[in-house]
Design a protein around this motif. Structure first.
Motif, PDB file in Angstrom:
ATOM      1  N   ASN A 123       1.293  -0.860   0.292  1.00  0.00           N
ATOM      2  CA  ASN A 123       0.046  -0.156  -0.504  1.00  0.00           C
ATOM      3  C   ASN A 123       0.619   1.097   0.306  1.00  0.00           C
ATOM      4  OD1 ASN A 123      -2.197  -1.506   0.188  1.00  0.00           O
ATOM      5  ND2 ASN A 123      -2.269  -1.616   2.577  1.00  0.00           N
ATOM      6  N   SER A 124       0.257   2.553  -0.817  1.00  0.00           N
ATOM      7  CA  SER A 124       0.767   3.505  -0.068  1.00  0.00           C
ATOM      8  C   SER A 124       0.807   4.124   0.661  1.00  0.00           C
ATOM      9  CB  SER A 124       0.274   4.251  -1.344  1.00  0.00           C
ATOM     10  OG  SER A 124       0.745   5.570  -1.744  1.00  0.00           O
ATOM     11  N   SER A 125       1.295   5.431   1.165  1.00  0.00           N
ATOM     12  CA  SER A 125       0.793   6.500   2.576  1.00  0.00           C
ATOM     13  C   SER A 125       1.924   7.559   2.128  1.00  0.00           C
ATOM     14  CB  SER A 125       1.489   5.710   3.457  1.00  0.00           C
ATOM     15  OG  SER A 125       1.351   6.068   5.070  1.00  0.00           O
ATOM     16  N   SER A 126       0.626   8.497   2.605  1.00  0.00           N
ATOM     17  CA  SER A 126       1.300  10.028   2.632  1.00  0.00           C
ATOM     18  C   SER A 126       2.288  10.250   2.989  1.00  0.00           C
ATOM     19  CB  SER A 126       0.368  10.732   2.476  1.00  0.00           C
ATOM     20  OG  SER A 126      -0.126  10.647   4.039  1.00  0.00           O
ATOM     21  N   ASN A 127       2.311   8.942   4.331  1.00  0.00           N
ATOM     22  CA  ASN A 127       3.818   9.280   5.541  1.00  0.00           C
ATOM     23  C   ASN A 127       5.329   8.699   5.102  1.00  0.00           C
ATOM     24  OD1 ASN A 127       5.288   8.744   7.503  1.00  0.00           O
ATOM     25  ND2 ASN A 127       4.193   9.071   9.252  1.00  0.00           N
ATOM     26  N   LYS A 128       6.181   9.485   4.399  1.00  0.00           N
ATOM     27  CA  LYS A 128       7.161   8.776   3.877  1.00  0.00           C
ATOM     28  C   LYS A 128       8.091   7.825   5.010  1.00  0.00           C
ATOM     29  CE  LYS A 128       8.620  10.723  -0.244  1.00  0.00           C
ATOM     30  NZ  LYS A 128       7.837   9.809  -1.543  1.00  0.00           N
ATOM     31  N   ASN A 129       8.293   8.069   5.971  1.00  0.00           N
ATOM     32  CA  ASN A 129       8.492   6.691   7.023  1.00  0.00           C
ATOM     33  C   ASN A 129       7.828   5.788   7.071  1.00  0.00           C
ATOM     34  OD1 ASN A 129      10.749   8.445   7.826  1.00  0.00           O
ATOM     35  ND2 ASN A 129       9.802   8.893   9.239  1.00  0.00           N
ATOM     36  N   ALA A 130       6.379   5.846   7.121  1.00  0.00           N
ATOM     37  CA  ALA A 130       5.751   4.826   6.861  1.00  0.00           C
ATOM     38  C   ALA A 130       5.934   3.625   5.800  1.00  0.00           C
ATOM     39  CB  ALA A 130       4.052   4.628   6.949  1.00  0.00           C
ATOM     40  N   GLN A 131       5.682   4.898   4.500  1.00  0.00           N
ATOM     41  CA  GLN A 131       5.432   4.412   2.682  1.00  0.00           C
ATOM     42  C   GLN A 131       7.559   3.539   2.789  1.00  0.00           C
ATOM     43  OE1 GLN A 131       3.853   4.674   0.298  1.00  0.00           O
ATOM     44  NE2 GLN A 131       5.395   4.017  -0.738  1.00  0.00           N
ATOM     45  N   ASN A 132       8.053   3.757   3.409  1.00  0.00           N
ATOM     46  CA  ASN A 132       9.560   3.263   3.158  1.00  0.00           C
ATOM     47  C   ASN A 132       9.284   1.792   3.979  1.00  0.00           C
ATOM     48  OD1 ASN A 132      12.213   2.589   2.424  1.00  0.00           O
ATOM     49  ND2 ASN A 132      12.403   2.909   4.237  1.00  0.00           N
TER      50      ASN A 132
END
Length: 167
Positions: A132-141
């Motif tokens: 999934n995608s996330s607007s939070n870069k840390n969560a995305q990583n």
């Protein structure tokens, strides 16, 4: 009547030579002692070679007929891998035209060869994992790293299955 049909189906499956992947139990050439050096990473994604080599080593260590050795000189064969590509691309979009999901894909070339450089087996393994995608870069990583972790486990298992059965 159902019992008879079940028995006929069972006999057909057994008679056709079907077996589960990895059931043959031996590596090409009857190799039992292997050395697994660090895979080569030809991508710009850092640390993929460490993760994949570690997973391959874990999967191979669980097989009762394969022994990993720490020195190349004591091995009957060497299992080498090259991570040829890694990509992460948008897979789906939401109603606001933002990325909703990504697909990470990795391609690895693998060769099992003798110390004399004679290849016993060569193959390519490709695996994809969605996240999934996330607007939070840390969560995305973190989600991408989780996808990579899952992908390396599946690829390591696939490498072993292909080596044992050469599908």
């Amino acid at each position: 009547m159902r019992f008879i049909c079940f028995l006929l189906l069972l006999f057909c499956l057994l008679g056709c030579g079907y077996h589960f992947p990895g059931q043959s139990g031996t590596l090409p050439g009857g190799v039992e002692k292997i050395y697994i050096p660090l895979f080569i990473n030809k991508t710009s994604e850092p640390l993929l070679e460490n993760k994949l080599t570690s997973r391959v080593s874990e999967v191979f260590s669980r097989h009762s007929k394969i022994s990993q050795v720490e020195k190349q000189e004591t091995a009957e064969a060497i299992l080498q891998g090259t991570i040829r590509s890694y990509s992460s691309r948008a897979l789906s979009y939401n109603s606001d035209d933002d990325i909703g999901e990504y697909r990470a894909t990795m391609v690895v070339d693998v060769v099992l060869k003798t110390e004399a450089e004679e290849p016993l087996w060569t193959g390519t393994v490709r695996w994809s994992e969605d996240y999934n995608s996330s607007s939070n870069k840390n969560a995305q990583n973190d989600m991408e790293q989780s996808a990579i972790d899952e992908m390396t486990v599946r690829m390591a298992e696939e490498i072993l299955y292909k080596l044992l059965d050469d599908f």
